[in-house]
Design a protein around this motif. Sequence first.
Motif, PDB file in Angstrom:
ATOM      1  N   LYS A  11      66.895  59.635   0.222  1.00 28.97           N
ATOM      2  CA  LYS A  11      66.006  61.484  -0.613  1.00 28.97           C
ATOM      3  C   LYS A  11      65.585  62.010  -0.352  1.00 28.97           C
ATOM      4  CE  LYS A  11      69.543  59.352  -4.535  1.00 28.97           C
ATOM      5  NZ  LYS A  11      70.018  59.408  -6.127  1.00 28.97           N
ATOM      6  N   LYS A  12      64.269  61.493  -0.546  1.00 31.12           N
ATOM      7  CA  LYS A  12      63.501  62.373   0.157  1.00 31.12           C
ATOM      8  C   LYS A  12      62.904  62.738   1.149  1.00 31.12           C
ATOM      9  CE  LYS A  12      58.392  62.028  -0.633  1.00 31.12           C
ATOM     10  NZ  LYS A  12      56.940  61.161  -1.043  1.00 31.12           N
ATOM     11  N   GLU A  13      63.651  62.117   2.589  1.00 30.62           N
ATOM     12  CA  GLU A  13      63.374  62.759   3.659  1.00 30.62           C
ATOM     13  C   GLU A  13      64.850  63.633   3.972  1.00 30.62           C
ATOM     14  OE1 GLU A  13      63.988  61.233   8.383  1.00 30.62           O
ATOM     15  OE2 GLU A  13      63.863  59.743   6.382  1.00 30.62           O
ATOM     16  N   ARG A  14      65.795  63.795   3.022  1.00 30.90           N
ATOM     17  CA  ARG A  14      67.118  64.637   3.370  1.00 30.90           C
ATOM     18  C   ARG A  14      65.649  65.591   2.433  1.00 30.90           C
ATOM     19  NH1 ARG A  14      73.232  62.413   0.548  1.00 30.90           N
ATOM     20  NH2 ARG A  14      72.806  61.422   3.044  1.00 30.90           N
ATOM     21  N   ALA A  15      65.414  65.685   1.608  1.00 36.32           N
ATOM     22  CA  ALA A  15      64.570  66.818   0.552  1.00 36.32           C
ATOM     23  C   ALA A  15      63.630  67.790   1.393  1.00 36.32           C
ATOM     24  CB  ALA A  15      64.394  66.439  -0.955  1.00 36.32           C
ATOM     25  N   GLU A  16      63.351  67.107   1.982  1.00 34.07           N
ATOM     26  CA  GLU A  16      62.314  67.442   3.040  1.00 34.07           C
ATOM     27  C   GLU A  16      62.809  68.348   4.220  1.00 34.07           C
ATOM     28  OE1 GLU A  16      59.602  64.471   4.038  1.00 34.07           O
ATOM     29  OE2 GLU A  16      58.763  64.582   2.821  1.00 34.07           O
ATOM     30  N   ILE A  17      64.304  67.744   5.098  1.00 32.54           N
ATOM     31  CA  ILE A  17      64.900  68.359   6.186  1.00 32.54           C
ATOM     32  C   ILE A  17      66.136  68.718   5.688  1.00 32.54           C
ATOM     33  CG2 ILE A  17      66.233  67.947   8.172  1.00 32.54           C
ATOM     34  CD1 ILE A  17      64.512  64.731   8.163  1.00 32.54           C
ATOM     35  N   PHE A  18      66.789  69.113   4.804  1.00 29.21           N
ATOM     36  CA  PHE A  18      67.526  69.986   4.357  1.00 29.21           C
ATOM     37  C   PHE A  18      67.212  70.327   3.105  1.00 29.21           C
ATOM     38  CE2 PHE A  18      70.183  65.665   6.703  1.00 29.21           C
ATOM     39  CZ  PHE A  18      69.990  66.262   7.294  1.00 29.21           C
ATOM     40  N   GLY A  19      66.103  71.032   2.639  1.00 29.29           N
ATOM     41  CA  GLY A  19      65.860  71.364   1.249  1.00 29.29           C
ATOM     42  C   GLY A  19      66.888  70.824  -0.035  1.00 29.29           C
ATOM     43  N   GLN A  20      67.373  69.741   0.025  1.00 33.39           N
ATOM     44  CA  GLN A  20      67.795  69.095  -1.441  1.00 33.39           C
ATOM     45  C   GLN A  20      68.146  67.322  -1.148  1.00 33.39           C
ATOM     46  OE1 GLN A  20      69.769  71.895  -4.257  1.00 33.39           O
ATOM     47  NE2 GLN A  20      71.016  70.607  -4.968  1.00 33.39           N
ATOM     48  N   TYR A  21      67.597  66.606  -2.039  1.00 31.96           N
ATOM     49  CA  TYR A  21      68.031  65.242  -1.587  1.00 31.96           C
ATOM     50  C   TYR A  21      69.216  65.383  -1.541  1.00 31.96           C
ATOM     51  CZ  TYR A  21      69.976  65.105  -6.905  1.00 31.96           C
ATOM     52  OH  TYR A  21      70.365  65.225  -7.737  1.00 31.96           O
ATOM     53  N   TYR A  69      64.833  72.859  -5.419  1.00 33.83           N
ATOM     54  CA  TYR A  69      64.341  71.340  -5.782  1.00 33.83           C
ATOM     55  C   TYR A  69      62.760  71.066  -4.948  1.00 33.83           C
ATOM     56  CZ  TYR A  69      69.317  70.206  -7.528  1.00 33.83           C
ATOM     57  OH  TYR A  69      69.758  70.373  -9.270  1.00 33.83           O
ATOM     58  N   GLY A  70      62.890  72.066  -4.261  1.00 34.42           N
ATOM     59  CA  GLY A  70      61.865  71.301  -2.845  1.00 34.42           C
ATOM     60  C   GLY A  70      61.119  72.644  -3.218  1.00 34.42           C
ATOM     61  N   GLU A  71      61.237  73.566  -2.112  1.00 36.85           N
ATOM     62  CA  GLU A  71      59.925  74.594  -2.561  1.00 36.85           C
ATOM     63  C   GLU A  71      60.165  75.637  -3.367  1.00 36.85           C
ATOM     64  OE1 GLU A  71      58.084  78.196   0.015  1.00 36.85           O
ATOM     65  OE2 GLU A  71      59.308  76.562   0.586  1.00 36.85           O
ATOM     66  N   GLN A  72      60.397  76.039  -4.770  1.00 34.36           N
ATOM     67  CA  GLN A  72      60.680  76.773  -5.271  1.00 34.36           C
ATOM     68  C   GLN A  72      60.832  78.520  -5.338  1.00 34.36           C
ATOM     69  OE1 GLN A  72      60.115  75.494  -9.248  1.00 34.36           O
ATOM     70  NE2 GLN A  72      61.667  73.880  -9.281  1.00 34.36           N
ATOM     71  N   ARG A  73      61.316  78.861  -5.623  1.00 33.95           N
ATOM     72  CA  ARG A  73      61.368  80.302  -5.808  1.00 33.95           C
ATOM     73  C   ARG A  73      61.681  81.063  -7.044  1.00 33.95           C
ATOM     74  NH1 ARG A  73      66.945  78.659  -3.864  1.00 33.95           N
ATOM     75  NH2 ARG A  73      67.380  79.904  -5.676  1.00 33.95           N
TER      76      ARG A  73
END
Length: 256
Positions: free
Chosen positions: A193-203, A54-58
Amino acid sequence: MKKVFKKVLNTLPRPLLIKLSYVVKPILAQSLKGNTYTDPIDNKSFSKFLPYGYGEQRDNVLSPSTLSLERHRLLWLYLTKETNFFSKKAKMLHFAPEQAFYKRFKKMKNLDYTTTDLNSPLADVKADICNLPFESNNFDVIFCNHVLEHISDDTKAMREIFRVLKPGGMAILQIPQDLERDKTFEDNSITDKKERAEIFGQYDHVRIYGRDYFDKLRKIGFKVDEVDYTQQLSPKEVDRYRLAKDEILPVCYKPS
């Protein structure tokens, strides 16, 4: 392709993603046939796997045939080689059933198989994990994988899982985990949601679990085996099956 996958994951609701995947999956599996990597769930091989995240892709982690990820393939190998899951009669509860497993488990004659979730189209019972509509001491096996990181009151959810599991029963409770972090981090004030994605890895995640996750399960009452099953496999197998080296399987039991 990575940008397309990321956009789709972060735009479409999960129930719609599940429905769409049934259409796209056969096309992807056909186009990526090869012999480099193998999905142990269906034993099909491919030139490469797909990216996911969802964030950095593997890169090279999503199986084109079963849509399994590293955690699904690791669990399948563990169940196949180290347990009697595929032969012993059991009453099973499966939270947020994964597509890689759903049809396979449903066909297994040894399982009395029930699925549950609030939103999934694959759920037999629509239910809140913090307030389950099942009797206590009801299930021999429970799978709840990559669910608890979405739940605000994960302690209450763990207690409900413990309550409905039979004494002597097994629960596998996988979560995304930072093993370099001693303590779990959560901050309920983060709602964007954007901040959650940045901090927790997913929105839609509400915490990052650390190594203290296992002790939290023990405080609920579970006996917990921290299984690093990739240590039982060769480096060549870890790569061929596209596993995450040193991922821990939390295999939990309710004392008899």
